[in-house]
Design a protein around this motif. Structure first.
Motif, PDB file in Angstrom:
ATOM      1  N   ARG A 187       0.817  -1.230   0.000  1.00 44.27           N
ATOM      2  CA  ARG A 187       0.000   0.000   0.000  1.00 44.27           C
ATOM      3  C   ARG A 187       0.848   1.277   0.000  1.00 44.27           C
ATOM      4  O   ARG A 187       0.446   2.282  -0.572  1.00 44.27           O
ATOM      5  CB  ARG A 187      -0.976  -0.015   1.171  1.00 44.27           C
ATOM      6  N   TYR A 188       2.058   1.217   0.628  1.00 46.61           N
ATOM      7  CA  TYR A 188       2.872   2.442   0.688  1.00 46.61           C
ATOM      8  C   TYR A 188       3.434   2.799  -0.683  1.00 46.61           C
ATOM      9  O   TYR A 188       3.564   3.972  -1.018  1.00 46.61           O
ATOM     10  CB  TYR A 188       4.000   2.271   1.710  1.00 46.61           C
ATOM     11  N   VAL A 189       3.776   1.764  -1.447  1.00 49.16           N
ATOM     12  CA  VAL A 189       4.276   2.004  -2.806  1.00 49.16           C
ATOM     13  C   VAL A 189       3.123   2.447  -3.705  1.00 49.16           C
ATOM     14  O   VAL A 189       3.290   3.313  -4.561  1.00 49.16           O
ATOM     15  CB  VAL A 189       4.969   0.739  -3.360  1.00 49.16           C
ATOM     16  N   GLU A 190       1.942   1.874  -3.487  1.00 53.68           N
ATOM     17  CA  GLU A 190       0.796   2.276  -4.304  1.00 53.68           C
ATOM     18  C   GLU A 190       0.358   3.713  -3.986  1.00 53.68           C
ATOM     19  O   GLU A 190      -0.162   4.410  -4.854  1.00 53.68           O
ATOM     20  CB  GLU A 190      -0.352   1.265  -4.129  1.00 53.68           C
ATOM     21  N   GLN A 191       0.588   4.141  -2.749  1.00 57.48           N
ATOM     22  CA  GLN A 191       0.332   5.554  -2.403  1.00 57.48           C
ATOM     23  C   GLN A 191       1.273   6.477  -3.179  1.00 57.48           C
ATOM     24  O   GLN A 191       0.862   7.472  -3.733  1.00 57.48           O
ATOM     25  CB  GLN A 191       0.600   5.777  -0.910  1.00 57.48           C
ATOM     26  N   ASP A 192       2.571   6.118  -3.155  1.00 57.57           N
ATOM     27  CA  ASP A 192       3.579   6.937  -3.821  1.00 57.57           C
ATOM     28  C   ASP A 192       4.650   6.021  -4.427  1.00 57.57           C
ATOM     29  O   ASP A 192       5.553   5.576  -3.722  1.00 57.57           O
ATOM     30  CB  ASP A 192       4.213   7.915  -2.828  1.00 57.57           C
ATOM     31  N   PRO A 193       4.546   5.729  -5.736  1.00 55.89           N
ATOM     32  CA  PRO A 193       5.493   4.794  -6.373  1.00 55.89           C
ATOM     33  C   PRO A 193       6.956   5.240  -6.293  1.00 55.89           C
ATOM     34  O   PRO A 193       7.853   4.407  -6.450  1.00 55.89           O
ATOM     35  CB  PRO A 193       5.014   4.746  -7.830  1.00 55.89           C
ATOM     36  N   ASP A 194       7.204   6.534  -6.038  1.00 53.95           N
ATOM     37  CA  ASP A 194       8.602   6.980  -5.901  1.00 53.95           C
ATOM     38  C   ASP A 194       9.293   6.301  -4.717  1.00 53.95           C
ATOM     39  O   ASP A 194      10.514   6.288  -4.638  1.00 53.95           O
ATOM     40  CB  ASP A 194       8.667   8.502  -5.725  1.00 53.95           C
ATOM     41  N   ARG A 195       8.494   5.732  -3.792  1.00 52.35           N
ATOM     42  CA  ARG A 195       9.088   4.999  -2.671  1.00 52.35           C
ATOM     43  C   ARG A 195       9.750   3.700  -3.133  1.00 52.35           C
ATOM     44  O   ARG A 195      10.501   3.088  -2.384  1.00 52.35           O
ATOM     45  CB  ARG A 195       8.014   4.663  -1.631  1.00 52.35           C
ATOM     46  N   LEU A 196       9.465   3.291  -4.366  1.00 48.26           N
ATOM     47  CA  LEU A 196      10.097   2.085  -4.918  1.00 48.26           C
ATOM     48  C   LEU A 196      10.933   2.416  -6.158  1.00 48.26           C
ATOM     49  O   LEU A 196      12.025   1.901  -6.330  1.00 48.26           O
ATOM     50  CB  LEU A 196       9.027   1.035  -5.279  1.00 48.26           C
ATOM     51  N   VAL A 197      10.389   3.265  -7.005  1.00 46.62           N
ATOM     52  CA  VAL A 197      11.075   3.663  -8.248  1.00 46.62           C
ATOM     53  C   VAL A 197      11.238   5.190  -8.186  1.00 46.62           C
ATOM     54  O   VAL A 197      10.343   5.938  -8.568  1.00 46.62           O
ATOM     55  CB  VAL A 197      10.260   3.238  -9.491  1.00 46.62           C
ATOM     56  N   PRO A 198      12.373   5.649  -7.646  1.00 46.19           N
ATOM     57  CA  PRO A 198      12.515   7.059  -7.235  1.00 46.19           C
ATOM     58  C   PRO A 198      12.735   8.034  -8.390  1.00 46.19           C
ATOM     59  O   PRO A 198      13.786   8.672  -8.492  1.00 46.19           O
ATOM     60  CB  PRO A 198      13.718   7.016  -6.298  1.00 46.19           C
ATOM     61  N   VAL A 199      11.740   8.153  -9.244  1.00 41.79           N
ATOM     62  CA  VAL A 199      11.866   9.040 -10.407  1.00 41.79           C
ATOM     63  C   VAL A 199      12.010  10.500  -9.956  1.00 41.79           C
ATOM     64  O   VAL A 199      12.791  11.263 -10.535  1.00 41.79           O
ATOM     65  CB  VAL A 199      10.641   8.871 -11.343  1.00 41.79           C
ATOM     66  N   ASP A 200      11.292  10.877  -8.888  1.00 39.26           N
ATOM     67  CA  ASP A 200      11.322  12.297  -8.492  1.00 39.26           C
ATOM     68  C   ASP A 200      12.742  12.772  -8.164  1.00 39.26           C
ATOM     69  O   ASP A 200      13.219  13.780  -8.696  1.00 39.26           O
ATOM     70  CB  ASP A 200      10.345  12.580  -7.329  1.00 39.26           C
ATOM     71  N   VAL A 201      13.450  12.008  -7.315  1.00 37.66           N
ATOM     72  CA  VAL A 201      14.799  12.419  -6.913  1.00 37.66           C
ATOM     73  C   VAL A 201      15.789  12.249  -8.066  1.00 37.66           C
ATOM     74  O   VAL A 201      16.666  13.102  -8.280  1.00 37.66           O
ATOM     75  CB  VAL A 201      15.261  11.640  -5.662  1.00 37.66           C
ATOM     76  N   LEU A 202      15.617  11.162  -8.848  1.00 37.19           N
ATOM     77  CA  LEU A 202      16.527  10.955  -9.979  1.00 37.19           C
ATOM     78  C   LEU A 202      16.431  12.103 -10.990  1.00 37.19           C
ATOM     79  O   LEU A 202      17.431  12.532 -11.566  1.00 37.19           O
ATOM     80  CB  LEU A 202      16.225   9.623 -10.667  1.00 37.19           C
ATOM     81  N   ARG A 203      15.207  12.609 -11.178  1.00 38.65           N
ATOM     82  CA  ARG A 203      15.029  13.738 -12.106  1.00 38.65           C
ATOM     83  C   ARG A 203      15.759  14.979 -11.565  1.00 38.65           C
ATOM     84  O   ARG A 203      16.401  15.713 -12.327  1.00 38.65           O
ATOM     85  CB  ARG A 203      13.528  14.005 -12.273  1.00 38.65           C
ATOM     86  N   GLU A 204      15.716  15.168 -10.256  1.00 41.02           N
ATOM     87  CA  GLU A 204      16.447  16.300  -9.656  1.00 41.02           C
ATOM     88  C   GLU A 204      17.955  16.117  -9.824  1.00 41.02           C
ATOM     89  O   GLU A 204      18.675  17.071 -10.135  1.00 41.02           O
ATOM     90  CB  GLU A 204      16.115  16.416  -8.161  1.00 41.02           C
ATOM     91  N   LEU A 205      18.417  14.885  -9.619  1.00 42.90           N
ATOM     92  CA  LEU A 205      19.855  14.621  -9.750  1.00 42.90           C
ATOM     93  C   LEU A 205      20.309  14.796 -11.201  1.00 42.90           C
ATOM     94  O   LEU A 205      21.432  15.226 -11.468  1.00 42.90           O
ATOM     95  CB  LEU A 205      20.187  13.200  -9.272  1.00 42.90           C
ATOM     96  N   GLU A 206      19.398  14.481 -12.128  1.00 44.31           N
ATOM     97  CA  GLU A 206      19.702  14.678 -13.546  1.00 44.31           C
ATOM     98  C   GLU A 206      19.842  16.171 -13.844  1.00 44.31           C
ATOM     99  O   GLU A 206      20.797  16.614 -14.489  1.00 44.31           O
ATOM    100  CB  GLU A 206      18.575  14.065 -14.386  1.00 44.31           C
TER     101      GLU A 206
END
Lengths: 54, 206
Positions: free
Chosen positions: B138-157
């Protein structure tokens, strides 16, 4: 961690727990993102350094 | 050397004369993982309690079930010039787009999927689901970035820490799977990403 070690992974970074590897729903959103950032930083550090054979 | 050769000669003699070869501990050979039926007096329950007792008081005991062993994996060389290379996100936590288009099984999965994230700065729960029966999803389904961290990776990019976030993430469900099958999935994923010019992978595992 125990499974990753058993199968011979070379670069292992401990996450925030099995059900939220890169997060913690108990944290406010900004702090959770910072946690995600910190875990990924450790992962990228590991990728850029020599690792031992698994 | 002499002791080893003596043991080997005795085993070879037994082998060519078709004599039964006993347990590794008694015969002195390397365990080969061969399981043979054997009658013993104490019941399984009694043997198990004896093992737990020995373990509890710190005494040695011999398990009747050996965990699988894995051959050593050579460590890949460090990634050089991270700020210039392409990085991909891979997970065995079973994140898939809503509807699970590749029908990835929630356990003993036989396939993986690659899902486009080009142009996305963040993953939203309403667009994804999790095909995995081995953890509370349920935590990943709430926010998939908790498993596939696209948000932070985009910032690092954007910050130039990594060169480029690969246009898709790769996902499968890593649960109750045969080793041979898991190896095949891993090899296929690695071949695909290598062919697409990916130099580094973050694999998030549940």
């Amino acid at each position: 961690m125990p499974v990753a070690k058993m199968v011979g992974s070379n670069r292992i970074v401990q996450g925030g727990g099995i059900v939220h590897v890169l997060g913690d729903p108990n944290l406010p959103q900004e702090e959770e993102k910072k946690l995600r950032h910190d875990i990924l930083k450790r992962a990228f550090d590991a990728l850029q350094h020599t690792a031992e054979n698994g | 050397m002499r002791d080893v050769l003596t043991t080997m000669a005795r085993l070879a003699w037994k082998f060519i004369n078709h004599q039964a070869i006993g347990r590794p501990r008694g015969e002195g050979h390397i365990p080969q993982g061969i399981l043979r039926d054997d009658f013993v007096a104490p019941s399984a329950a009694e043997r198990l309690v004896a093992m737990v007792y020995a373990k509890t008081i710190g005494q040695p005991f011999e398990s009747e079930f050996m965990p699988p062993t894995f051959s050593p994996v050579p460590a890949p060389a460090p990634v050089l010039g991270l700020s210039k290379v392409r990085v991909a996100l891979v997970t065995d936590g079973g994140l898939v787009p809503k509807g699970n288009p590749d029908k990835i099984a929630p356990y003993a999965a036989t396939n993986w999927g690659a899902y486009d994230i080009s142009g996305l700065d963040d993953l939203h729960g309403e667009d994804y689901e999790v095909s995995h029966r081995g953890y509370d999803t349920r935590y990943v389904e709430q926010d998939p970035d908790r498993l596939v961290p696209v948000d932070v990776l985009r910032e690092l990019e954007r910050a130039g820490v990594v060169g480029k976030l690969h246009d898709c993430f790769v996902s499968t469900s890593g649960l109750a799977n045969q080793i041979a099958n898991s190896r095949r999935l891993g090899r296929e994923i690695a071949e695909k990403l290598k062919a697409e010019g990916v130099a580094a992978v973050i694999l998030t595992s549940t």
